[in-house]
Design a protein around this motif. Structure first.
Motif, short mmCIF file in Angstrom:
data_model
loop_
_atom_site.label_atom_id
_atom_site.label_comp_id
_atom_site.label_asym_id
_atom_site.label_seq_id
_atom_site.Cartn_x
_atom_site.Cartn_y
_atom_site.Cartn_z
N ASP A 12 -11.53 -9.42 -2.20
CA ASP A 12 -10.31 -8.64 -2.31
C ASP A 12 -10.16 -7.68 -1.13
O ASP A 12 -11.13 -7.25 -0.52
N LYS A 13 -8.91 -7.34 -0.87
CA LYS A 13 -8.58 -6.47 0.25
C LYS A 13 -8.26 -5.06 -0.28
O LYS A 13 -7.49 -4.90 -1.24
N GLU A 40 -12.75 -6.74 1.74
CA GLU A 40 -12.14 -6.67 3.06
C GLU A 40 -11.46 -5.31 3.18
O GLU A 40 -10.65 -4.94 2.32
N ASP A 71 2.18 -3.09 -0.44
CA ASP A 71 1.53 -4.33 -0.03
C ASP A 71 0.74 -4.91 -1.21
O ASP A 71 -0.32 -4.41 -1.57
N LYS A 72 1.25 -5.99 -1.79
CA LYS A 72 0.62 -6.53 -2.99
C LYS A 72 -0.71 -7.23 -2.71
O LYS A 72 -1.44 -7.57 -3.65
N SER A 73 -1.03 -7.45 -1.45
CA SER A 73 -2.33 -8.04 -1.14
C SER A 73 -3.45 -6.99 -1.18
O SER A 73 -4.63 -7.33 -1.22
N ILE A 74 -3.07 -5.72 -1.17
CA ILE A 74 -4.03 -4.62 -1.25
C ILE A 74 -4.30 -4.32 -2.71
O ILE A 74 -3.39 -3.99 -3.48
N ARG A 75 -5.58 -4.42 -3.13
CA ARG A 75 -5.91 -4.28 -4.56
C ARG A 75 -6.41 -2.90 -4.93
O ARG A 75 -6.54 -2.57 -6.11
N GLU A 101 2.92 -4.15 -10.00
CA GLU A 101 1.55 -4.67 -10.01
C GLU A 101 0.61 -3.54 -9.58
O GLU A 101 0.21 -3.47 -8.42
N LYS A 103 -2.35 -0.94 -8.69
CA LYS A 103 -3.66 -1.11 -8.04
C LYS A 103 -4.45 0.19 -8.21
O LYS A 103 -3.89 1.24 -8.54
#
Length: 299
Positions: A12-13, A40, A71-75, A101, A103
């Motif tokens: 995960d980022k 990451e 940024d949905k790629s950042i968890r 979503e 985080k």
């Protein structure tokens, strides 16, 4: 219902940002620790920023944090440090995409503003824990508690208090953070509801009378009346008065809550100390308090 962000998994980022004071030293060691957990790590522009005391102007700090909120790629987003400044940008942030979503938001001290807002206004859990700035002096146990909190592993704490506790058992939602910052957001949309909660408090570098004043404000506003339990963390680097104040922070708090029937524990490992254990704000816990022994379990 309180929302729980998805727990992290390897690969995960996550992002590190500096929403308050600027960094006076490298956090490369902390970044390597986070990478060793299989994550990451993306570095925000404010981590290397500088504007007077801050890591950037209010607008720059807000934009940096906003980028990763959207940024949905950042968890998860971890604050590099506290200091002062989060209250200057909290109302510049748009949590619309974050709400779709959620985080994990992580930090302590000045970051109490963000954590409290997450629960009060966004109904979302967050993590009060060590930040990269404090990784190099942290105990292994404190860092491990952060890792377990992020990855959703079983977590519990037990310790012995030097100050006599108020005996009892409780179960409830955990709230709290830095006392000075909780006072700073009283009456705002970022103020948590204290009723039927288990509250934890810590502070650093305050005068004894200031702690007394802040605690009395909470009592006068009936914030202490309906708690299910109270966890008193570290109150350290306290400035002594030229004329003795006469009470330690622990004695002040003990006196103010003696009329209530909920358990109260002291010397809990949370706050501006090396052994700053992760506290998941908004999560349900059980608290068992004996005269000197304390057990906290996340449910």
């Amino acid at each position: 219902m309180i929302k729980q962000p998805s727990y992290l998994k390897k690969g995960d980022k996550i992002a590190i940002v500096c929403p308050a004071k600027k960094l006076p030293k490298s956090i490369d060691g902390a970044i390597e620790t986070l990478k060793s957990w299989g994550l990451e790590v993306v570095i925000g522009s404010t981590v290397n920023g500088s504007y007077h005391q801050f890591s950037g102007t209010d607008e720059e700090r807000a934009a940096d944090l906003q980028q990763f909120l959207d940024d949905k790629s950042i968890r998860a987003i971890i604050a590099a440090r506290g200091g002062y400044g989060t209250i200057r940008i909290i109302d510049l942030l748009d949590f619309t995409i974050f709400n779709e979503e959620p985080k994990w938001l992580v930090g302590f001290s000045d970051i109490t503003i963000l954590l409290s807002h997450a629960l009060a206004d966004l109904k979302t859990q967050s993590i009060h824990a060590q930040m990269p700035y404090t990784f190099d002096t942290s105990t292994a146990e404190a860092l491990e508690s952060l890792r377990k909190s992020l990855f959703g592993e079983e977590l519990s704490y037990s310790y012995s208090s030097e100050f006599n506790n108020k005996v009892g058992k409780a179960e409830g939602i955990l709230i709290g953070g830095n006392l000075s910052l909780l006072i700073a957001i009283e009456g705002s949309v970022s103020e948590m509801n204290y009723d039927d909660k288990i509250l934890f408090l810590e502070d650093v570098g305050e005068h004894e009378y200031s702690i007394d004043r802040m605690m009395r404000l909470l009592k006068r506003k009936s914030k202490l009346d309906k708690l299910k339990g109270l966890i008193v963390g570290a109150f350290n680097e306290i400035s002594e008065e030229s004329i003795p104040f006469g009470q330690t922070p622990e004695e002040v708090i003990s006196e103010l809550v003696k009329e209530f029937d909920y358990p109260v524990c002291f010397n809990f490992p949370t706050g501006h100390i090396d052994d700053n254990r992760a506290m998941v704000v908004g999560k349900t816990i059980s608290l068992s308090v004996a005269k000197n022994d304390v057990q906290l379990n996340y449910l």
